[in-house]
Design an enzyme around this catalytic site. Sequence first.
Site, PDB file in Angstrom:
ATOM      1  N   CYS A 164       0.922  -1.099   0.022  1.00  0.00           N
ATOM      2  CA  CYS A 164       0.160  -0.004   0.066  1.00  0.00           C
ATOM      3  C   CYS A 164       0.916   1.284   0.152  1.00  0.00           C
ATOM      4  O   CYS A 164       2.100   1.068  -0.359  1.00  0.00           O
ATOM      5  CB  CYS A 164      -0.887   0.071   1.192  1.00  0.00           C
ATOM      6  SG  CYS A 164      -0.127   0.296   2.550  1.00  0.00           S
ATOM      7  N   ARG A 177      -3.003  -0.148   5.573  1.00  0.00           N
ATOM      8  CA  ARG A 177      -3.707  -1.422   5.061  1.00  0.00           C
ATOM      9  C   ARG A 177      -2.978  -2.386   4.790  1.00  0.00           C
ATOM     10  O   ARG A 177      -3.297  -3.607   5.241  1.00  0.00           O
ATOM     11  CB  ARG A 177      -4.237  -0.785   3.540  1.00  0.00           C
ATOM     12  CG  ARG A 177      -5.607   0.161   3.560  1.00  0.00           C
ATOM     13  CD  ARG A 177      -5.513   0.869   2.505  1.00  0.00           C
ATOM     14  NE  ARG A 177      -4.885   1.714   2.029  1.00  0.00           N
ATOM     15  CZ  ARG A 177      -4.464   2.556   0.959  1.00  0.00           C
ATOM     16  NH1 ARG A 177      -5.450   2.152  -0.044  1.00  0.00           N
ATOM     17  NH2 ARG A 177      -3.836   3.285   0.870  1.00  0.00           N
TER      18      ARG A 177
END
Lengths: 205, 458
Positions: A20, A26
């Site tokens: 990410c 994330r």
Amino acid sequence: MTAPGAESVPSPGYRLLFVCTGNICRSAAAERLARRQLEALLGAAAASVLVHSAGTRAAVGSAIHPDSASVLRRLGGDDEQFTARRLRRQMVTEADLVLTMTREHRQAVLGLEPRALSRTFTLREAADLVRLLDAPPGTTRTAGDGGPRGLALRMAAARRLRTSSAEDDIVDPMGGPPEAHRRAGESIAECLGPVLDHVVRHLGS
Amino acid sequence: MDFGEMVRALRRGWWMPALGLLLGGLAAAAITLMTTAVYTSHTQLFVSTTDSSSTAEVFQGNQFAEKRIASYAELLTSQELAARVVADLGLDLTPGELVSRIDAAPVSGTVVLDVGVTDPSPEQAQRIARTVADEFVTAVEELETPAGALTSPVKVTVFGAADLPGSPSAPQPVLNLAVGLVIGVGVGAATAVVRARLDRSVKDPDEVADLAGAPIIGVVLRDDALEDDHRIDPQSSGRSAEAYRHLQTNLQFLDVDTPPRVLMVSSAMPSEGKTTVAVNLALSLADAGKRVALIEADLRRPRVISYLGLVDGAGLTNVLTGQAQVEEVEQPYGKDGALVVVGAGPTAPNPAQLLASGAMRALLEELRAGHDYVILDAPPLLPVADATGLAVLVDGVLLSVRHGNTTKEQVQRTRATLDRVGARTIGAVLNIVPVRDDISSAYGYDREYAAQPASSAG
């Protein structure tokens, strides 16, 4: 933090890389959740799957963002001893499956290593593709099923059956309310299920 | 501009004279409605000399009267006479205002004066006309009576008494309408013709073929669905799918001895629909069972990958710079896998150089060996030099020409550019043709014909 050279210790295992932007929300959550799910699926044999994460513009050395960390703990993951890393070409070269959070990250990965086209997917795309692999048996079988990268190749071959769109992205919760982190975390956990199922099945075959 | 062109211009711009007609009619109606109705009462006055006993004298008297009659006309529209009429009738008008309502003129070659008086009320007009005549008779008698004499040698007779006008003298609706319609239609038609003369865009397939120096091998009508989605379903029975099937078939008829298999799709300027042509031609060829490679060769503004919803980030530039093999970055598209797509790849600083490179030539040879057709979506030819270098590496160039948008000069310059480098233009596609245009029917895409083929016998 381990030096990049140390990663290439000979390992018969399967390498999974999550990407990410900052590697603190994330992809970090995805890494820890994947590890957790693999332990549940494989037990001690989970060590044969190496799970890493990195960020295209990583906050190098940072721990997981507190909001994401609390979501991660609630989903059963472990947020301890995490340090954010910057994405390097070698990580991509070594990975058997690269799972990114958005199409933009996928593009960044391919910018580093265009050869990874058939091993790089957004997490949502991957979840959709393995579903397609289940559907019509045998339609997407191609050569090279045997190697560790066979699964990715079959997934890439199934790409012709769908089109990539904004639906493939998991949006960045950075700067958003805790609610955004929760949504991102839950989406990641949901998509990981079917993908890891296939990884485990592939390793068993 | 000859007669035929004029007729075509009018057929194409038929709405302009029609609009002119409508506006002219409306303007006439508005003017008619806004004008207050006025009535004109006419009276005729006869001028003669009194003491005339012989024919010669009558003749001389007539000559005298004819000379005088111009002065009498002036007299009729004088303030003095008007003042008397205003006093007689007690009118709510100044003499000046009344003068403007009186119109007096000699009937030429005669000794007759015609007087017209205009007023919003027909009765009032008649009354004023009558009084004007009476006052005039008196005034002439006063003026023409020599000093010392009792009678005037000139006599004015009212022989046409003031009439009561039955219909208004203004406005005249029929005349106004006729004038309005004629002017409207004229201005509209002139606009249509002038506009057509000023319009330098190409509209006629034969003209395009002439300017491009290559046959028209496809005509694609405007299709909003295609503009949104950018790709057709090659198996549908829709108009656009049919047009691309035609294009695909025509392509196979070109040069049967050495059929062109590596094709570059380009255009003079951006936004002439070349990517849509490239994508859908590739889809149509793949649907016809050909093995097709579609290459996104517009490295500045790549569109193919996003049109097809494929993976962006790796592609042509990686292959040309040796970072990847073409098999590693080609992406299959569609269920049967007859079509593979190679994206543009990461942005490169030197697109022109890359596209004209030996690596590009080698790549095209490699793709030619494995595919029946290689379609390249190239950048436009006029604004950048990228496509010129590529044009010589391919078997032929397919030009997308946008109806009503690409100009004649642009097509000519494109042809000159391609000729200069020795590239071969194999055909042109006339693109985004309005559905209503006469070309659509000429090329057999008439909607009515398609809808009811049975009735076409009549």
